[in-house]
Design an enzyme around this catalytic site. Structure first.
Site, mmCIF file in Angstrom:
data_model
loop_
_atom_site.group_PDB
_atom_site.id
_atom_site.type_symbol
_atom_site.label_atom_id
_atom_site.label_comp_id
_atom_site.label_asym_id
_atom_site.label_seq_id
_atom_site.Cartn_x
_atom_site.Cartn_y
_atom_site.Cartn_z
ATOM 1 C CE1 TYR A 145 32.956 41.741 36.670
ATOM 2 C CE2 TYR A 145 35.179 40.865 36.636
ATOM 3 C CZ TYR A 145 34.169 41.588 36.032
ATOM 4 O OH TYR A 145 34.366 42.148 34.791
ATOM 5 C CG ASP A 240 35.406 32.619 38.277
ATOM 6 O OD1 ASP A 240 36.589 32.481 37.880
ATOM 7 O OD2 ASP A 240 34.721 33.620 38.026
ATOM 8 C CE LYS A 272 41.797 38.989 37.566
ATOM 9 N NZ LYS A 272 40.397 38.664 37.746
HETATM 10 C C1 LIG Z 1 39.116 38.784 36.879
HETATM 11 C C2 LIG Z 1 38.028 37.809 37.087
HETATM 12 C C3 LIG Z 1 37.183 37.414 36.040
HETATM 13 C C4 LIG Z 1 37.209 38.075 34.686
HETATM 14 O O1 LIG Z 1 38.403 37.868 34.023
HETATM 15 P P1 LIG Z 1 38.797 38.852 32.787
HETATM 16 O O2 LIG Z 1 40.039 38.267 32.250
HETATM 17 O O3 LIG Z 1 38.960 40.217 33.407
HETATM 18 O O4 LIG Z 1 37.652 38.810 31.829
HETATM 19 C C5 LIG Z 1 36.283 36.408 36.269
HETATM 20 N N1 LIG Z 1 36.197 35.807 37.467
HETATM 21 C C6 LIG Z 1 36.974 36.164 38.503
HETATM 22 C C7 LIG Z 1 36.855 35.450 39.797
HETATM 23 C C8 LIG Z 1 37.910 37.184 38.353
HETATM 24 O O5 LIG Z 1 38.653 37.545 39.394
#
Ligand SMILES: *Cc1c(COP(=O)(O)O)cnc(C)c1O
Length: 459
Positions: A145, A240, A272
């Protein structure tokens, strides 16, 4: 049964003003059923709902509350900052200090640009990669994701996996025609794609360990192979680290594993933990790539609230709490809770795979270990729902989805851990009763009760 009547009233009321009553889909409990709790307070390791029930929190706002809720140092720093206004829409010292701290922790990240969500960070990274290479194709892995931007909402994890959606309506074929999706951990598929189309690929993007389809550790050498192939073919490697950044170690996943294994991405995305619970995220990486962003270069990217002083204060003071001692402790807590729950399941003869990568972990009720999204989708989601509700009933809040990682905080006490393990014994019994009554057997019967998937470092 704990009463949830007030949460129920709020949830019914919310239906009239917010689609599904929630600001982000997984929160609605659709995949696990029941009433989502409406929360009003958090302190340290615990959170309280509107009915006055308290829970040991193993979600932690999906990661940011790594030091616990309402940590006095973070609260103090944020309070003294916001008294001088919330935002200027202009440059301020906090963003410089936070950028410097990120660079100290992740030296491969030479420049940082702040945004307000992980989604935005990834959008910018993709735009940068395309601009830097003059190519269009983006390669992602099924079950990873990367936020909800159009180009990456293809076979994605998190809420998309939770709700069982293949893709999202509203995303056109045009928007995803330059996105190639490969199975995770598939070395052969990746090699083949590069030998066929290597000179068209702008970037490969991956989570360093997928944790949005449940936790699925990389096979040894997988990230290193991405680094090697991208560099050989003139493509960029986007790591990511929105979830893993500053959670797995002081320097994120790369700081713990990448550096030791000798591979380096071109771009990073963070989110996060770096906002400490405020809307803050970042894209960073090699100066040569980052410096093509406006105003130095012509790649456009902007944000009214980007790098605002309140969010950067929350991020900075959270990172200040994230020292080596904190990481040692949360690694230990995660292992204690993860192994303890796995033992409780084994005692009840519930077949499962305990999957962990650093201090991120999750459980699959599957007849084998999980290495990719296709295997993750064999998760017995009904058994997970039973497990989830039994834990909640015993005062333990975990992600309301069979496809999300669990998050520990440094605020967990021995008593909290004991409560979690006691709840897990009840929950394991509930799963066993459920499987006996309704489901009985997997189509393929497990050879063992317990599987375990974890990170194995390459030699
Ligand atoms: C949570 C997450 C996102 C998206 O971040 P948001 O602040 O919710 O837009 C993207 N990449 C990874 C790996 C994530 O865990």
């Amino acid at each position: 049964m704990a009463t949830t009547s007030r949460s129920q009233i709020w949830h019914e009321r919310a239906q009239h003003s917010i689609p599904g009553g929630v600001s982000s889909p997984v929160r609605a409990f659709n995949s696990v059923g029941g009433t989502p709790r409406y929360f009003v307070k958090g302190e340290g390791s615990r959170i309280w709902d509107v009915d006055g029930n308290s829970y040991v929190d193993l979600v932690g706002s999906w990661g940011p509350m790594i030091a616990g809720h309402a940590h006095p140092e973070v609260v103090g720093r944020v309070r003294s900052t916001l008294e001088n206004s919330f935002s200027f829409g202009a440059a301020s010292p906090g963003e410089v200090e936070l950028a410097e701290e990120i660079i100290r922790r992740v030296p491969a990240c030479e420049r940082v640009r702040f945004v307000s969500s992980g989604t935005e960070a990834v959008m910018t990274a993709v735009r940068l990669a395309r601009a830097a290479t003059g190519r269009s194709l983006i390669v992602k892995f099924a079950g990873c994701y990367h936020g909800h931007s159009d180009a990456l909402l293809v076979q994605a994890g998190s809420g998309i996996a939770t709700l069982g959606l293949p893709n999202s309506p509203g995303v056109t074929v045009g928007q995803t025609q330059d996105t190639i999706v490969l199975p995770y951990n598939d070395v052969v598929a990746l090699d083949e794609l590069f030998s066929l189309r290597g000179d068209e690929i702008a970037a490969v993007i991956t989570e360093p360990t997928p944790a949005n389809m449940g936790v699925v550790p990389p096979v040894p050498g997988f990230n290193a192979l991405i680094a090697e192939l991208t560099s050989t073919h003139g493509a960029l490697f986007i790591l990511d680290e929105v979830m893993t950044g500053f959670r797995i170690s002081r320097g994120g996943w790369w700081g713990k594993y990448g550096q030791a294994e000798g591979w380096t991405p071109d771009l990073f995305t963070f989110g996060k933990v770096i906002g400490g619970g405020m809307p803050l995220a970042a894209v960073g990486g090699k100066a040569t790539v980052m410096n093509i962003l406006a105003p130095l270069g012509n790649v456009y990217q902007a944000g009214t609230l980007s790098g605002n002083p309140v969010a950067t204060a929350a991020g900075l003071s959270t990172l200040e709490l994230c020292d080596e001692e904190l990481y040692r402790r949360i690694d230990f807590l995660a292992e204690e809770i993860g192994q303890g729950i796995s033992s409780a399941l084994t005692e009840q003869s519930v077949a499962h795979s305990y999957q962990h990568a650093g201090n991120l972990f999750s459980f699959f009720f599957t007849p084998q270990g999980v290495e990719n999204f296709a295997q993750a989708q064999q998760q017995d989601t009904q058994a997970f729902s039973v497990f989830f509700h039994a834990l909640l009933e015993h005062g333990v809040s975990i992600p309301p989805s069979a496809f999300e990682a669990w998050f520990v905080s440094n605020a967990l006490s021995d008593a909290d851990v004991a409560q979690v393990l006691d709840a897990a014994r009840h929950a394991s019994r509930a799963v066993k009763d459920f499987q006996n009554k309704h489901r009985v057997h997997f189509s393929q019967s497990p050879a063992h009760l317990k599987y375990e998937r974890h990170v194995t470092q390459q030699s």
